[in-house]
Motif scaffolding. Structure first.
Motif, short mmCIF file in Angstrom:
data_model
loop_
_atom_site.label_atom_id
_atom_site.label_comp_id
_atom_site.label_asym_id
_atom_site.label_seq_id
_atom_site.Cartn_x
_atom_site.Cartn_y
_atom_site.Cartn_z
N CYS A 6 0.86 -1.18 0.00
CA CYS A 6 0.00 0.00 0.00
C CYS A 6 0.90 1.23 0.00
N TYR A 8 0.23 4.18 0.65
CA TYR A 8 -0.08 5.11 1.74
C TYR A 8 0.46 4.57 3.06
N CYS A 9 0.23 3.27 3.32
CA CYS A 9 0.74 2.66 4.55
C CYS A 9 2.23 2.37 4.44
N HIS A 60 -7.21 -0.26 -0.28
CA HIS A 60 -6.74 -0.91 0.96
C HIS A 60 -7.92 -0.93 1.95
N CYS A 64 -5.98 1.30 5.48
CA CYS A 64 -6.18 2.75 5.51
C CYS A 64 -7.38 3.18 4.67
ZN LIG Z 1 -2.96 1.39 3.27
#
Ligand SMILES: [Zn+2]
Lengths: 98, 997
Positions: A6, A8-9, A60, A64
């Protein structure tokens, strides 16, 4: 089960946390109601379905909850890379011959 | 003594620890550490099963997981009857009870064996040919009979009382297979300090060291070395050692499924133990050390009980101390069977003769066998076995023909060579490569981060295998991040080694013969069947496999694949690599449903969602229905009432006084932010900018294609805050849909979305008396029609707790929906109920809710619409903002087909006979006398008996429906044609006056 990174994560997480959301980089027209039948057909119905590299949207879902883009090889199922929603289609892919 | 065939001082089991067991009701004695197979063989029992198709008597072929024949049922109690257990894998415990399968009335006299005589009927492809016609007979006659006749074993008929567990594990190096190679790889990796998991399917580690008496490592007997190494590994903190654990599936990105058998070998497993444990392992590197499987010789009647693989006989002798016969013949095409003959001879068993297909092989084992006085016949073939329930002789002939000689035997050991176990490698999507010199498939191109070592990699000899494995283990550790290694490589002092062998049918079972020379024992496939498949036009090995069933099902071709392939290649006149190997499928050996399902069964199979008032409804005797994961009160029957009576009473009560209904399952989303109204404009067809705070609007959500996706009432609480409701089933997907557009299409909008479905309990109070019931409990809200008109919302307090009070109606009556924090849901409900009792209010369930809304023509998305219905089709054009330039679906809705004439439109239907209630889903036609298949012009979407209307009512999608008002249409049903009249959708209070009544 695939591992998906991911963006973002910034972590690889198991496939179960994610949902596929169809092909990426299909722009929704800013003048939607003015689209011709042909343009709407291309936008809504036509998908590339390649054997090989595909650009997809994933979410995701159980993490998130962000939507992001991924480059995947449909032959090996391997994820080549992932990147944030809104970022341009990558010009060069790591480890993939042009 | 635990069996007449137990050899004193042979094997590794302690004779002192006996265990009683039974097979087909007969009692026997074995030893702790035995498998069921070794214990039966110790008692001279070879006949243990009947084959799948021909019901031929079968014995043990192997001593391991590759066993195709000796499948038995283990019976612990009434509910625990496990079929298809490999007797060669099942460990003995005191009191074990096993039964043979696939026979009636008894194992030695089986009526089904007539199939053997009728075998021409059952040749290759017999399912496809015999049961083709007539079509109708397949379902009623053929399939049930085939299923009954062909089943392997019988499934238990009671719920599984055992429990199973499931674990995830991560490691740096996962080693699959605990023979010499696997142990060496695990040692090398473990010594670097990385996390290692080592798994082996057997109870004890060591693999072929169990029978290879000639192996010595680090100055010890090979098997003893293995046990010492495992003890060392087991004591290391960074290592997990799993015995009785089968790697059954190799999935993407080094994700490997293992199943650990925890309780099946125990006399009394105890309920604190799971029966099996599923391990889902993610490994940085995988080392495959799965070994090799010995092949049988393909000759006539090679399936008679007493005929087995040479390596298996060695295992039974050297590990379990059991002789598989007293007068044993050997048939081989490679050296390894000599070692078996030598071991048995030294243990005092007579070796009747060794028959070797090779012309003049030389080597130490041959010399040793000769020195022991064993008769050896080179260049000869066993052309058939004699005996039926047990082998009694072998008939020998020079391989190019000539005089026959029959030798009496009570067992035949055979070896055609060893096949590398590439199952897991193949599952990992690796590509195998054919080695023409050794005539075997070995790992070629890797698709994942794994490496094969030892016999499964085609590496011959213990020394080379250990060297290769140790190096691979160390490299896997380095590649997964290990810094240093400080271990010492095991030193192989002595080992056994043998050459190659043969593939395909042996002389006497060639193309000119019709003998039953089995290639695949489990699926009853003979050499002749494979040839026949090719002759009938199968060219691809995948087709041959499916046509003959060779290598299918639970066996996955462990012993049969290479023989089958060689015979097909020979018949096709092509080299083996051109014909190719079939794909190996997971699971490697069968996995129980229990292990896969684990705790996710019964109430834990799927979450159950209950509303705050569930206990109250339960106490009132409500009948519940499942709506997605929700349990919803369906109706509230009083004593003596059936559903029909209860629903009639509830529906009338709502329209006469009032009804209370739990609407908490409705999806609720809060849309908040400076751009909330802009966002709503884009996601819903309706206009929102001008909706005043405190007012509500019925909203329709479309997909981009212009079809209705969801609907619900939306309240604007503040300029920047909307309380959106969705259908019960649509809540998650509507949230996803909104998030998708907010994150990816309209990220410029400053909006937050929050699911509040579970935060608010919703109590609908509907009916003429609804305000009278609510008003006494409310604080801070003016309940007058002027201050709180229909379709408005206020925040205040009810019973002292915060509420969002909606004035809205899904019944057509004056109505309210009281939202309170879910924790107060039941308390507020009870207060409203008490108040309602003063006015004669009733509780009503989802069925009455459906009837009441249908009386008013309110649609339910997903029931009256099906994903192909536009707002116009549903008569909801008024809800589409005509001045809007964009919303999701605006362009799709304008597609030529969606604006064309003749589309199906929602209308009402009244049956000519008011007592007849239509069936939902029933088809509608214009002319009931037309020929079948009739032209269908629509279908019934909702249909109920309406006590309030005194007749049945229905909604339907009908082509051009709104132009057919007053027309008569027909609904053909099995018991006759029903006449209906097309009407508007509102059946009750057409003017809507009751909303303020
Ligand atoms: Zn994520």
């Amino acid at each position: 089960m695939l591992l998906i990174r991911c963006p973002y994560c910034e972590e690889e997480r198991p496939e179960l946390e994610f949902r596929n959301a169809g092909e990426a980089h299909i722009a929704r027209s800013a003048n939607m109601s003015g689209e011709s039948d042909d343009d709407f057909e291309k936008f809504f119905f036509i998908r590339s379905n390649p054997k090989g590299i595909i650009y997809e949207r994933w979410r995701h879902m159980h993490g998130c909850a962000r939507f992001f883009n991924a480059v995947r090889d449909t032959v090996t199922d391997k994820f080549v890379m992932t990147y944030k929603a809104g970022e341009p289609k990558p010009a060069k892919l790591p480890g993939v011959a042009k | 003594m635990s069996g007449a065939f137990r050899i004193p001082r042979a094997g590794r089991l302690s004779q002192a620890k006996t265990a009683r067991f039974s097979f087909d009701g007969q009692s026997y004695t074995g030893i702790e550490g035995d498998t069921l197979a070794s214990a039966l063989l110790a008692n001279g029992v070879h006949l243990v099963g009947r084959s799948f198709k021909y019901h031929r008597p079968r014995g043990f072929l192997s001593a391991g997981a590759e066993e195709p024949n000796a499948l038995v049922q283990i019976v612990r109690d009434d509910a625990r009857k496990t079929p298809n257990v490999r007797a060669t894998v099942q460990e003995l415990y005191d009191g074990l009870a096993a039964n043979s399968q696939n026979r009636w009335p008894s194992l030695s006299f089986d009526v089904g064996a007539v199939n053997d005589l009728a075998s021409p009927m059952f040749s290759a492809g017999f399912y496809y040919k015999t049961f083709m016609w007539p079509k109708a007979a397949w379902k009623s006659l053929y399939e049930p009979k085939i299923r009954e006749a062909a089943g392997l074993g019988v499934s238990p008929d009671k719920p599984d009382p055992d429990h199973y567990s499931s674990r995830y594990a991560h490691c740096d190096v996962l080693v699959l297979g605990g023979g010499a190679a696997g142990i060496a790889a695990a040692l090398a990796a473990a010594e670097t300090g990385v996390r290692v998991i080592l798994a082996d399917e057997q109870a004890e580690f060591g693999g072929s060291l169990r029978f290879e008496t000639g192996a010595r490592i680090d100055g010890q007997d090979g098997f003893a070395w293995a046990q010492a190494a495992i003890a060392r590994l087991g004591a290391m903190d960074n290592v997990r050692v799993l015995s009785r654990t089968t790697a059954f599936g190799y999935y993407a990105q080094n994700f490997v499924g293992l199943v650990e058998r925890v309780g099946d070998h125990l006399k009394a497993p105890g309920h604190d133990l799971p029966r099996e444990r599923l391990w889902q392992v993610r490994a940085k590197r995988v080392v495959l050390a799965s070994g090799a499987i010995e092949r049988h010789m393909v000759f006539a009647n090679n399936d008679r009980p007493g005929i087995m693989l040479a390596g298996a006989a060695r295992t039974f002798l050297n590990h379990y101390g059991v002789a598989v016969g007293r007068n044993v013949g050997v048939y081989t095409a490679n050296d390894s069977a000599y070692a078996a003959a030598i071991d048995l001879k030294k243990a005092g068993v007579n070796i009747a003769a060794i028959v070797d297909l090779r012309d003049n092989p030389t080597g130490p084992v041959i010399d040793e066998a000769r020195a022991l006085g064993i008769e050896i016949n080179f260049g000869r073939a066993v052309i058939r076995a004699g005996g039926k329930l047990r082998v009694s002789s072998m008939t020998v002939q020079p391989k190019n023909g000539g005089g026959e000689r029959t030798i009496s035997v009570d067992a035949i050991l055979m070896s055609a060579g060893w096949t590398p176990s590439v199952h897991l490698f193949s599952q990992s999507r690796g590509k195998v490569a054919f080695n023409d010199e050794t005539k075997r498939f070995v790992p070629g191109t890797y698709a994942q981060d794994c490496v094969s070592v030892g016999a499964c990699n085609g590496t011959d000899g213990l020394s080379a295998s250990v060297d290769e494995a140790y190096a691979a283990g160390a490299k896997a550790a380095r590649d997964s991040g290990a810094k240093s290694a400080k271990g010492v490589k095991p030193k192989v002092d002595a080992s056994e080694s043998w050459s190659r062998g043969m593939l395909g049918a042996a002389p006497g079972a060639g193309p000119d013969t019709t003998v039953k020379a089995f290639v695949d024992f489990q699926n009853d496939v003979t050499a002749k069947d494979i040839r026949q498949a090719v002759h009938e036009g199968m060219r691809s090995i995948e087709h041959v496999k499916r046509f003959t069933t060779n290598g299918m099902a639970t066996d996955q071709g462990k012993t049969s694949n290479m023989h089958g392939l060689a015979i097909a290649a020979e018949t096709l006149g092509k080299p083996i690599p051109e014909v190719g190997l079939t794909t190996f499928r997971a699971p490697y050996t069968p996995v129980t449903f229990g292990a896969i399902v684990s705790h996710a069964r019964g109430p834990l199979f799927d979450p159950t969602r209950k509303t705050a008032t569930h206990p109250w409804a339960e106490a009132q005797g409500a009948v519940f229905e499942d709506v997605g994961q929700w349990k919803r009160a369906w109706y509230f029957p009083k004593a003596g009432e059936d559903m029909h009576a209860a629903v009639d009473r509830e529906c009338v009560a709502v329209r006469t006084t009032a009804g209370l209904f739990d609407a908490s399952t409705l999806g609720k989303i809060e849309v908040v932010g400076p751009d909330a109204a802009k966002f709503m404009e884009l996601l819903y067809t309706n206009p929102w900018e001008k909706l005043e705070p405190g007012r509500c609007r019925y909203g329709i959500m479309l997909r981009e294609d212009g079809f209705i996706y969801d609907d619900g009432v939306v309240g604007r609480l503040a300029p920047d805050r909307f309380h959106v409701t969705t259908t019960t089933g649509g809540a998650p997907r509507v949230m996803n849909h909104m998030e998708d557009y907010l994150q990816t299409e309209f990220p410029h909008l400053n909006v937050w979305l929050t699911s509040i479905t579970e935060q608010w309990a919703v109590i609908a109070v509907q009916g003429p008396k609804s305000r009278d019931i609510i008003a006494p409990l409310v604080e801070g809200i003016d309940m007058s029609d002027e201050a709180l008109p229909h379709m408005s919302v206020r925040e205040g307090k009810i019973c002292g707790v915060p509420t969002r009070l909606f004035r809205m109606s899904f019944t057509g009556e004056r109505g309210f929906e009281v939202n309170v924090p879910a924790d107060y849901g039941q308390a507020v409900w009870e207060a409203l109920w008490a108040e309602g009792q003063k006015h004669g209010a009733t509780a009503y369930g989802t069925e009455s809710m459906h009837v009441l809304r249908a009386e008013k023509g309110y649609i339910i998305v997903g029931q009256d619409t099906d994903g192909t219905v536009t707002p116009n089709d549903a008569g909801l054009d008024w809800a589409v903002g005509k001045k809007k330039s964009d919303f999701v679906g605006i362009r799709g809705m304008a597609r030529p087909d969606l604006v064309a004439k003749g589309r199906k439109q929602l209308v009402g239907l009244k049956t000519k006979d008011p007592k007849v209630v239509l069936e939902e889903g029933a088809q509608i036609v214009e002319d009931p006398k037309q020929a079948i298949p009739m032209k269908m012009i629509g279908h019934v979407t909702s249909s109920y008996w309406s006590q309030n209307c005194g007749r049945s009512i229905a909604l339907a999608l009908v082509a051009g429906g709104r132009d057919r008002m007053g027309d008569t249409l027909y609904v053909p049903m099995p018991n006759g044609v029903i006449e209906v009249e097309v009407t508007g959708m509102v059946f009750f209070d057409e003017t809507g006056g009751r909303l303020n009544g």
